[in-house]
Scaffold this active site. Structure first.
Site, PDB file in Angstrom:
ATOM      1  N   LYS A   7       0.816  -1.203   0.000  1.00 49.17           N
ATOM      2  CA  LYS A   7       0.000   0.000   0.000  1.00 49.17           C
ATOM      3  C   LYS A   7       0.856   1.261   0.000  1.00 49.17           C
ATOM      4  O   LYS A   7       0.469   2.269  -0.591  1.00 49.17           O
ATOM      5  CB  LYS A   7      -1.008   0.001   1.156  1.00 49.17           C
ATOM      6  CG  LYS A   7      -0.416  -0.144   2.543  1.00 49.17           C
ATOM      7  CD  LYS A   7      -1.528  -0.305   3.550  1.00 49.17           C
ATOM      8  CE  LYS A   7      -1.021  -0.489   4.975  1.00 49.17           C
ATOM      9  NZ  LYS A   7       0.181  -1.296   5.189  1.00 49.17           N
ATOM     10  N   ARG A  31      -5.749   2.100  11.406  1.00 46.20           N
ATOM     11  CA  ARG A  31      -5.473   0.674  11.509  1.00 46.20           C
ATOM     12  C   ARG A  31      -6.361  -0.002  12.542  1.00 46.20           C
ATOM     13  O   ARG A  31      -6.252  -1.214  12.734  1.00 46.20           O
ATOM     14  CB  ARG A  31      -4.019   0.480  11.941  1.00 46.20           C
ATOM     15  CG  ARG A  31      -3.070   0.155  10.822  1.00 46.20           C
ATOM     16  CD  ARG A  31      -1.681   0.097  11.426  1.00 46.20           C
ATOM     17  NE  ARG A  31      -0.833  -0.806  10.735  1.00 46.20           N
ATOM     18  CZ  ARG A  31       0.125  -0.426   9.872  1.00 46.20           C
ATOM     19  NH1 ARG A  31       0.301   0.843   9.605  1.00 46.20           N
ATOM     20  NH2 ARG A  31       0.878  -1.309   9.311  1.00 46.20           N
ATOM     21  N   ARG A  84      11.685  -7.813   1.825  1.00 47.80           N
ATOM     22  CA  ARG A  84      11.675  -6.347   1.822  1.00 47.80           C
ATOM     23  C   ARG A  84      13.000  -5.780   2.336  1.00 47.80           C
ATOM     24  O   ARG A  84      13.568  -6.273   3.301  1.00 47.80           O
ATOM     25  CB  ARG A  84      10.517  -5.866   2.703  1.00 47.80           C
ATOM     26  CG  ARG A  84      10.388  -4.367   2.723  1.00 47.80           C
ATOM     27  CD  ARG A  84       8.998  -3.916   3.003  1.00 47.80           C
ATOM     28  NE  ARG A  84       8.562  -4.190   4.370  1.00 47.80           N
ATOM     29  CZ  ARG A  84       7.401  -3.753   4.849  1.00 47.80           C
ATOM     30  NH1 ARG A  84       6.600  -3.046   4.088  1.00 47.80           N
ATOM     31  NH2 ARG A  84       7.036  -4.044   6.074  1.00 47.80           N
ATOM     32  N   ARG A 109      14.200  -4.211   7.892  1.00 48.01           N
ATOM     33  CA  ARG A 109      13.552  -3.549   9.025  1.00 48.01           C
ATOM     34  C   ARG A 109      13.423  -4.532  10.173  1.00 48.01           C
ATOM     35  O   ARG A 109      13.053  -5.684   9.946  1.00 48.01           O
ATOM     36  CB  ARG A 109      12.165  -3.083   8.593  1.00 48.01           C
ATOM     37  CG  ARG A 109      12.057  -1.589   8.448  1.00 48.01           C
ATOM     38  CD  ARG A 109      10.808  -1.198   7.726  1.00 48.01           C
ATOM     39  NE  ARG A 109       9.602  -1.674   8.394  1.00 48.01           N
ATOM     40  CZ  ARG A 109       8.375  -1.378   7.971  1.00 48.01           C
ATOM     41  NH1 ARG A 109       8.204  -0.648   6.907  1.00 48.01           N
ATOM     42  NH2 ARG A 109       7.328  -1.839   8.613  1.00 48.01           N
ATOM     43  N   ARG A 121       2.459  -9.550  13.284  1.00 46.24           N
ATOM     44  CA  ARG A 121       1.843  -8.400  12.620  1.00 46.24           C
ATOM     45  C   ARG A 121       0.618  -8.828  11.814  1.00 46.24           C
ATOM     46  O   ARG A 121      -0.358  -8.096  11.738  1.00 46.24           O
ATOM     47  CB  ARG A 121       2.865  -7.708  11.718  1.00 46.24           C
ATOM     48  CG  ARG A 121       3.891  -6.940  12.527  1.00 46.24           C
ATOM     49  CD  ARG A 121       5.093  -6.576  11.705  1.00 46.24           C
ATOM     50  NE  ARG A 121       4.819  -5.534  10.750  1.00 46.24           N
ATOM     51  CZ  ARG A 121       5.580  -5.314   9.681  1.00 46.24           C
ATOM     52  NH1 ARG A 121       6.615  -6.083   9.428  1.00 46.24           N
ATOM     53  NH2 ARG A 121       5.296  -4.329   8.886  1.00 46.24           N
TER      54      ARG A 121
HETATM   55  P1  ADP Z   1       3.567  -1.937   7.301  1.00 45.97           P
HETATM   56  O1  ADP Z   1       2.416  -1.391   6.555  1.00 45.97           O
HETATM   57  O2  ADP Z   1       4.490  -2.702   6.445  1.00 45.97           O
HETATM   58  O3  ADP Z   1       3.184  -2.664   8.544  1.00 45.97           O
HETATM   59  P2  ADP Z   1       4.168   0.636   8.478  1.00 45.97           P
HETATM   60  O4  ADP Z   1       5.394   1.390   8.200  1.00 45.97           O
HETATM   61  O5  ADP Z   1       2.874   1.179   7.998  1.00 45.97           O
HETATM   62  O6  ADP Z   1       4.465  -0.770   7.824  1.00 45.97           O
HETATM   63  O7  ADP Z   1       4.021   0.386  10.046  1.00 45.97           O
HETATM   64  C1  ADP Z   1       5.055  -0.132  10.826  1.00 45.97           C
HETATM   65  C2  ADP Z   1       4.671  -0.158  12.286  1.00 45.97           C
HETATM   66  O8  ADP Z   1       4.396   1.177  12.743  1.00 45.97           O
HETATM   67  C3  ADP Z   1       3.414  -0.932  12.643  1.00 45.97           C
HETATM   68  O9  ADP Z   1       3.647  -2.303  12.786  1.00 45.97           O
HETATM   69  C4  ADP Z   1       3.008  -0.263  13.966  1.00 45.97           C
HETATM   70  O10 ADP Z   1       3.788  -0.700  15.045  1.00 45.97           O
HETATM   71  C5  ADP Z   1       3.342   1.194  13.708  1.00 45.97           C
HETATM   72  N1  ADP Z   1       2.169   1.915  13.142  1.00 45.97           N
HETATM   73  C6  ADP Z   1       2.107   2.511  11.921  1.00 45.97           C
HETATM   74  N2  ADP Z   1       0.887   3.038  11.705  1.00 45.97           N
HETATM   75  C7  ADP Z   1       0.143   2.760  12.799  1.00 45.97           C
HETATM   76  C8  ADP Z   1      -1.204   3.002  13.181  1.00 45.97           C
HETATM   77  N3  ADP Z   1      -2.071   3.663  12.389  1.00 45.97           N
HETATM   78  N4  ADP Z   1      -1.615   2.558  14.406  1.00 45.97           N
HETATM   79  C9  ADP Z   1      -0.785   1.922  15.216  1.00 45.97           C
HETATM   80  N5  ADP Z   1       0.482   1.633  14.915  1.00 45.97           N
HETATM   81  C10 ADP Z   1       0.965   2.038  13.729  1.00 45.97           C
END
Ligand code: ADP
Ligand code: ZN
Length: 209
Positions: free
Chosen positions: A13, A88, A123, A156, A167
């Site tokens: 995404k 989320r 990744r 990462r 996750r």
């Molecule tokens: P991905 O989509 O690959 O999981 P992101 O960079 O969007 O990667 O998110 C990485 C981490 O950042 C998540 O696993 C979470 O810990 C935190 N995070 C990001 N966005 C949110 C959100 N909206 N609510 C809670 N935690 C978040």
């Protein structure tokens, strides 16, 4: 246009959000990137978020809601924006509604759990500029090096195999209910994630026309 990108971690995404941001000349806002930046800058918020992130858990709602509230108040969001990785959880979506933010479309990139695991294990990221690559699907021009800045690419911490499964569990429990939330509002558009990024991009651009 205000657009949300929804999908499992690693569904692609972020990549799609960037493409649409360029096409429409509006900012793509990634809560994950904002948190990683805060972490790199050693802020209190970043330090607090790190333990959740590394464990594959969500950062508490009030923290990310605060981040989004501040970010959406920036002038570059006035003509529309793309949210990548927010909301989320249902409470995060409700917080957006409570802020009076009107969402036009919610694009879900649908990828099977099996494919998600494959994608995340391959990744690679540039820690300097935040660009994401994949060893099979989105190769850098020079192996192991960032196209933009030449920095060494890395994995990462939350892409470690054990964390990826956590996750995914979090995604199914807390994030997937958002499909119903936005489907009820008539805003959900589901796109099948394709093997080739360009094929997914073609579907995405059509969806946001
Ligand atoms: P991905 O989509 O690959 O999981 P992101 O960079 O969007 O990667 O998110 C990485 C981490 O950042 C998540 O696993 C979470 O810990 C935190 N995070 C990001 N966005 C949110 C959100 N909206 N609510 C809670 N935690 C978040
Ligand atoms: Zn780079």
């Amino acid at each position: 246009m205000n657009i949300i990108f929804l999908g499992a971690p690693g569904a692609g995404k972020g990549t799609q959000a960037e493409v649409v941001a360029k096409a429409k000349n509006i900012p793509a806002i990634s809560t994950g990137n904002i948190i990683r930046e805060a972490l790199a800058n050693g802020t209190d918020m970043g330090k607090k978020a790190k333990s959740y992130m590394d464990a594959g858990q969500l950062v508490p709602d009030e923290v990310v809601i605060g981040i989004i509230k501040d970010r959406l108040a920036e002038p570059d969001c006035a003509n529309g924006f793309i949210l990548d990785g927010f909301p989320r959880t249902i409470p995060q979506a409700e917080a957006l509604d409570a802020m009076g933010v009107v969402i036009d479309k919610v694009i879900e990139i649908d990828v099977s759990d099996e494919d998600i695991v494959k994608r995340m294990s391959g990744r690679r990221v540039c820690r300097k500029c935040g660009v994401t690559y994949h060893i099979d699907y989105k190769k850098p021009l020079v192996e192991g090096k960032c196209d933009t800045c030449g920095n060494e690419l890395s994995i990462r911490p939350d892409d470690a195999p054990e964390t990826v499964l956590d996750r995914l569990t979090v995604y199914h429990e807390l994030t997937k209910p958002l499909r119903g939330y936005y489907a009820e509002q008539g805003k959900l558009i589901t796109i099948e994630g394709q093997d080739k990024v360009a094929d997914t991009t073609a579907l995405t651009l059509k969806a946001v026309e």
